[in-house]
Design a protein around this motif. Structure first.
Motif, PDB file in Angstrom:
ATOM      1  N   PHE A 143      96.088  47.489 -73.254  1.00 60.23           N
ATOM      2  CA  PHE A 143      95.902  47.383 -71.803  1.00 60.23           C
ATOM      3  C   PHE A 143      96.412  48.643 -71.119  1.00 60.23           C
ATOM      4  O   PHE A 143      95.719  49.225 -70.279  1.00 60.23           O
ATOM      5  CB  PHE A 143      96.629  46.148 -71.242  1.00 60.23           C
ATOM      6  CG  PHE A 143      96.516  46.049 -69.753  1.00 60.23           C
ATOM      7  CD1 PHE A 143      95.462  45.365 -69.179  1.00 60.23           C
ATOM      8  CD2 PHE A 143      97.442  46.664 -68.926  1.00 60.23           C
ATOM      9  CE1 PHE A 143      95.335  45.291 -67.794  1.00 60.23           C
ATOM     10  CE2 PHE A 143      97.324  46.605 -67.549  1.00 60.23           C
ATOM     11  CZ  PHE A 143      96.269  45.914 -66.980  1.00 60.23           C
ATOM     12  N   TYR A 183      94.400  51.015 -68.498  1.00 62.18           N
ATOM     13  CA  TYR A 183      94.680  50.794 -67.077  1.00 62.18           C
ATOM     14  C   TYR A 183      95.144  52.090 -66.429  1.00 62.18           C
ATOM     15  O   TYR A 183      96.055  52.756 -66.921  1.00 62.18           O
ATOM     16  CB  TYR A 183      95.746  49.710 -66.938  1.00 62.18           C
ATOM     17  CG  TYR A 183      96.042  49.305 -65.521  1.00 62.18           C
ATOM     18  CD1 TYR A 183      95.047  48.791 -64.701  1.00 62.18           C
ATOM     19  CD2 TYR A 183      97.319  49.442 -64.995  1.00 62.18           C
ATOM     20  CE1 TYR A 183      95.321  48.416 -63.401  1.00 62.18           C
ATOM     21  CE2 TYR A 183      97.603  49.062 -63.704  1.00 62.18           C
ATOM     22  CZ  TYR A 183      96.601  48.554 -62.905  1.00 62.18           C
ATOM     23  OH  TYR A 183      96.873  48.173 -61.621  1.00 62.18           O
ATOM     24  N   LYS A 220      93.906  44.400 -62.457  1.00 56.47           N
ATOM     25  CA  LYS A 220      94.303  44.172 -63.856  1.00 56.47           C
ATOM     26  C   LYS A 220      93.364  43.182 -64.523  1.00 56.47           C
ATOM     27  O   LYS A 220      92.997  43.348 -65.693  1.00 56.47           O
ATOM     28  CB  LYS A 220      95.743  43.680 -63.928  1.00 56.47           C
ATOM     29  CG  LYS A 220      96.759  44.728 -63.540  1.00 56.47           C
ATOM     30  CD  LYS A 220      98.161  44.165 -63.551  1.00 56.47           C
ATOM     31  CE  LYS A 220      99.178  45.227 -63.202  1.00 56.47           C
ATOM     32  NZ  LYS A 220      99.304  45.462 -61.771  1.00 56.47           N
ATOM     33  N   ILE A 250      91.365  43.522 -68.090  1.00 65.48           N
ATOM     34  CA  ILE A 250      91.511  42.504 -69.133  1.00 65.48           C
ATOM     35  C   ILE A 250      90.147  41.956 -69.534  1.00 65.48           C
ATOM     36  O   ILE A 250      89.831  41.854 -70.724  1.00 65.48           O
ATOM     37  CB  ILE A 250      92.429  41.356 -68.664  1.00 65.48           C
ATOM     38  CG1 ILE A 250      93.844  41.861 -68.426  1.00 65.48           C
ATOM     39  CG2 ILE A 250      92.432  40.215 -69.678  1.00 65.48           C
ATOM     40  CD1 ILE A 250      94.702  40.901 -67.627  1.00 65.48           C
TER      41      ILE A 250
END
Length: 89
Positions: free
Chosen positions: A35, A39, A63, A67
């Motif tokens: 992640f 990100y 977020k 995901i």
């Protein structure tokens, strides 16, 4: 639907999507690292991943989009359980 029930339902969908994407049940650290590679914002704490999986919190929309992309599911399905998950099982 109260907040605790919504968080539990989200957590269930997240765990399903993690399994569909090939993350082992105990792979929160692996997911966390992947992640943070994807990100663009401030790096996520490992504790945040645990809170999502344990139904203690929801991710923010930015977020959630990351995901969903990582796991191959739609953000709407992951957040609300609406529509098809659009995942490759």
């Amino acid at each position: 639907m109260n907040a605790a029930i919504r968080r539990e339902a989200f957590s269930d969908r997240l765990r399903m999507a993690l399994a569909w994407a090939g993350y082992p049940a105990n792979s929160k650290r692996e997911f966390h690292a992947e992640f943070n590679r994807r990100y663009a914002g401030k790096p996520l704490s490992l504790a945040s991943v645990y809170r999502w999986v344990d139904a203690d919190a929801y991710p923010t929309e930015d977020k959630l989009s990351v995901i969903a992309g990582m796991l191959g599911v739609s953000p709407q399905w992951l957040r609300h359980g609406m529509g098809e998950p659009d995942c490759l099982v």
